[in-house]
Structure formats: C-alpha cells, structure tokens
Design an enzyme around this catalytic site. Structure first.
Site, short mmCIF file in Angstrom:
data_model
loop_
_atom_site.label_atom_id
_atom_site.label_comp_id
_atom_site.label_asym_id
_atom_site.label_seq_id
_atom_site.Cartn_x
_atom_site.Cartn_y
_atom_site.Cartn_z
N SER A 1 -16.45 9.33 -26.84
CA SER A 1 -16.94 8.09 -27.45
C SER A 1 -15.86 7.44 -28.29
O SER A 1 -15.07 8.13 -28.93
CB SER A 1 -18.14 8.45 -28.32
OG SER A 1 -18.60 7.30 -28.99
N HIS B 1 -16.32 5.25 -31.01
CA HIS B 1 -16.54 5.03 -32.45
C HIS B 1 -16.47 6.29 -33.29
O HIS B 1 -16.55 6.23 -34.52
CB HIS B 1 -17.87 4.29 -32.67
CG HIS B 1 -19.11 5.09 -32.46
ND1 HIS B 1 -19.83 5.61 -33.51
CD2 HIS B 1 -19.76 5.47 -31.35
CE1 HIS B 1 -20.88 6.25 -33.05
NE2 HIS B 1 -20.86 6.18 -31.72
N CYS C 1 -36.65 13.28 -44.61
CA CYS C 1 -36.75 11.92 -45.13
C CYS C 1 -35.70 10.98 -44.56
O CYS C 1 -35.89 9.78 -44.54
CB CYS C 1 -36.65 11.93 -46.64
SG CYS C 1 -35.08 12.56 -47.25
C1 LIG Z 1 -22.12 10.70 -31.54
C2 LIG Z 1 -22.37 11.74 -30.55
C3 LIG Z 1 -22.92 11.44 -29.30
C4 LIG Z 1 -23.34 10.03 -28.93
O1 LIG Z 1 -22.25 9.18 -28.82
P1 LIG Z 1 -22.48 7.59 -28.71
O2 LIG Z 1 -21.15 7.09 -28.29
O3 LIG Z 1 -22.87 7.14 -30.07
O4 LIG Z 1 -23.53 7.35 -27.70
C5 LIG Z 1 -23.12 12.45 -28.40
N1 LIG Z 1 -22.79 13.72 -28.70
C6 LIG Z 1 -22.25 14.06 -29.88
C7 LIG Z 1 -21.89 15.48 -30.16
C8 LIG Z 1 -22.04 13.09 -30.85
O5 LIG Z 1 -21.52 13.42 -32.03
#
Ligand SMILES: *Cc1c(COP(=O)(O)O)cnc(C)c1O
Length: 405
Positions: free
Chosen positions: A201, A203, A328
């Site tokens: 990913s 971000h 929460c």
């Molecule tokens: C953030 C994350 C995802 C999802 O990634 P996105 O790009 O936000 O869809 C999947 N697996 C793990 C381990 C993550 O930390």
C-alpha cells in the site's frame, strides 16, 4: 513541538514532501492517460507508470512486469484471495490463513467460505506468532493458497515468512503475503521468501492514499488470477480501470525514498521506540508489552495498562494521536480480536494502546508522550478502587462482584 502529536503511523503516514513534489506535474501538464498509445501525452504517463513499477519492484526483489496497480492493500488482498479461488477452483477449494490477519484477508476468506471454499484459521501463540509446522500440517491435496501477513498492524509481530514460503513451495501451494506494514521497513525478497503474490500500500510508506500494488509472480510458477473488476483489460487483465498516474508516481517515489532511508531510519525509529518503552515501563508498574518482544516492527509499541479504564486513558491522552484496542475507538463493541486471539484477558485488551512511531517523530515528542502517559495512568490509578485493592494484595479474580440488574 506542535500538538497534537501524531503517533499512529500504522494507520497511515503523511505524504513525504519529495513524494508530493514528484506527483504534482502529473495532476496538471502531464495529465495523460497511460493507456493512450497514440500520442505523447499517453506515452509520458505510461513512462512514469513503468518507472514506478521498477521502483516498487526494487524494494521487493521482483521484476517490473510483475507489479499490478490497485487502490490499496485491501483491494490487492481481495484480488489475491478471490482471484486465486476462482482461477484454481478445479484444483481445490482450501485456503490456509491465521487469526490475526487484517480484515481484508479475514473478510475475503469469510466471503469465500460462503461460496464453497474451506478456510483453516490457524491459531497464534501469546506473542502473536504462527507456527510454520501448523501451516504444513494444515495442507491437504485441496489446498490452493496460504495467506499470512508479514507483520501485524496492531502488535507488530513479524511472522516467519521465509519458513512458510519454503513449506508452500515444497507442497506446490501458492503463497500470498500481506506486506502493507513491512514494505520499506523490512527487507523483502519475493524469491528468497518463496512469495507468489504480495499486497502492498502507498499510504503506509509516506505515499498517497488510494494506491496500492499486487505483486504477481510471472515465472516459477506463472501465477494466474481471475479479475474481480472487469473492463478494459488494464494491468494484465487482472485489474481494469484507468490508472491513477499521480498516485502511482508518488508511490514509486515513496519506495525509492524508503529503499535509500530504510537502514538508517529503522535504527533511529527503533531507538525512539525503545526509549518510549523504557520511559513508560520504567516509571509505571503493571504495564504489559503485547506482541513479540524482539521480532516486531521497529515503530510498534503496544502496551496494556492494568487497573485503568481504556476510555478514560484515551481521553487523558487527547493531545496524542494513538490507537486503542478498546471498544470505544472502533466501530465494533468487541475489544481487539488480535489481542484476544493471543490469549490476552479482556480487561487488558480493553486498556491497550498502540504507539506507532514513524519518520517524522522526534525525541522531544517521545519525551512528551512518556511524561503524559505516566501522569495520566498514575492519576487514573489513584482514583481506581481496583488498583487500591490490588495494591493491598487482594486477588481481583477471587472477588464476588455484586452486579446490579
Ligand atoms: C493498512 C493495512 C491494510 C489495508 O491497506 P489499504 O491500502 O489501506 O487498503 C491491509 N493490511 C495491513 C496489514 C495493513 O496495515
């Protein structure tokens, strides 16, 4: 130092300034469609996309042609599981995964169970580790996929991916890894680790949101996946749709940056994380580390604070952006399923805090967080009758509570 302090880098990371700079021209004068083959606007966009594939491939030891762009690791993982299940349905219908996977994996697996697949959810030990021997024992002639994450997003535990990869190879079963937390943080080699499909990913590594990639092995074996999004046949037919060129350029630049900074950055972040851990645990009793003590992500510190209320603790830390295993802060009412699967008692799962350190955290911030956490927990415990009783040596588990109706 500015407040609030951001210490939630497992959730997302800010775009690095150099990533933004690389992206900007692709919103304006370099706006072409990478699939337009008949003019320079398209060629320019395509060239940028191909460069990004090379940059991502370098970070995982793959060829550039093996990189498929998606909207993120969630989509990549959906394609990996559903695409394998559909493509290999004559061979078998059995998938092996484990209980602390990200919901992208667990919910895709559940979906496939409703559509005729059988899924084995392996347990983890108290540190969140899966046992490679359990993986091997779970394999049947019907097994088509093993899917295990590289490192956990809550507790940071790093799974024995290389060993599992060997087992997968030995039995001729495809191996998918969710590496959303480890790309650019740990060395990844798809060949050495025996990985056939890998989700990453943008971000999570100081790139933009809404962009991800799927590594799909082209040789030994050549992996074929059925698409879940159908259309113009982009991305080897696995994921149709016009490419998000600016985000792809940003993701590539984020990878380039991560590969040059990785060693120095992980040393620095490990140091900050250890300082944070010692600062808090040295000053407060009854604080427990969740996750593996050494085989963990460098920026991850997940602690449970006994005798405080999870919600009150989060409120007391309102100028620090962290994540909590308590009900929460999440949409569900359950405490963290990850901590529960590791056998943590419910009350400790409820008072867990995940500190996620990243590229832009400073020593000064760490010092501030230590002081604020110690102050807050001390104050809450002073007000807690439970803590008073525990200090007097009363075993809280033996207490008969008078529950009001
Ligand atoms: C953030 C994350 C995802 C999802 O990634 P996105 O790009 O936000 O869809 C999947 N697996 C793990 C381990 C993550 O930390």
């Amino acid at each position: 130092m500015k407040l609030p302090i951001y210490m939630d880098n497992h959730s997302t990371t800010p775009v690095d300034p150099s990533v933004l700079e690389a992206m900007l021209p692709y919103f304006t004068n370099k706006f072409g469609n990478a699939a337009s083959r008949s003019h320079p606007f398209g060629w320019e966009a395509e060239e940028a996309v191909e460069k990004s594939r090379v940059q991502i491939g370098k970070l995982i030891g793959s060829g550039h042609k093996e990189i498929i762009f998606t909207s993120g690791a969630t989509e990549s993982t959906n394609i990996a599981l559903k695409g394998t299940a559909e493509m290999t349905c004559e061979k078998g219908n059995h998938i092996i995964t484990q209980v602390t996977e990200h919901k992208a994996t667990l919910d895709s697996a559940k979906y496939l169970e409703k559509h005729g697949c059988q899924v084995t959810y392996l347990p983890v030990d108290q540190n969140g580790m899966v046992d490679p021997l359990d993986v091997e024992k779970a394999i049947t002639p019907k097994t088509i996929l093993i899917t295990i994450m590289h490192a956990n997003n809550e507790v940071g535990t790093i799974q024995p991916i290389g060993e599992i990869g060997k087992i997968a190879k030995k039995h001729g079963v495809l191996f998918h890894v969710d590496a959303a937390q480890t790309l650019g943080r740990l060395a990844i080699s798809v060949d050495q680790m025996g990985i056939d499909i890998l989700s990453v990913s943008g971000h999570k590594i100081y790139g933009p949101k809404g962009i991800g990639a799927l590594y799909v092995r082209r040789t030994n074996p050549r992996v074929r996946l059925s698409p879940i999004v159908h259309g113009g046949g982009h991305e080897r037919g696995i994921r149709s749709g016009t490419l998000n060129v600016p985000a792809i350029v940003g993701f590539g630049q984020a990878c380039e940056l991560a590969s040059s900074l990785m060693d120095e950055e992980s040393r620095r972040i490990t140091e900050l994380r250890d300082r944070l851990m010692k600062g808090i645990m040295g000053a407060l009793p009854d604080v427990f580390l969740n996750g593996h003590p050494s085989l963990r992500l460098c920026g991850n510190l997940n602690l449970s604070f006994a005798y405080v209320e999870g919600e009150a603790l989060m409120m007391g830390l309102n100028d620090i952006a962290v994540s909590s295993g308590s009900a929460c802060t999440s949409a569900s009412l359950e405490p963290s399923y990850v901590l529960r699967s590791m056998g943590k008692p419910e009350e400790l799962a409820h008072t867990s805090i995940r500190f996620g350190l990243g590229r832009f955290n400073t020593e000064e911030e760490v010092q501030f967080v230590i002081t604020r956490v110690v102050e807050t927990v001390t104050k809450l415990r002073e007000m807690s009758p439970l803590y008073e009783m525990a200090k007097q040596g009363i075993d809280l588990k033996s207490v008969q509570w008078d529950v009001p109706h």
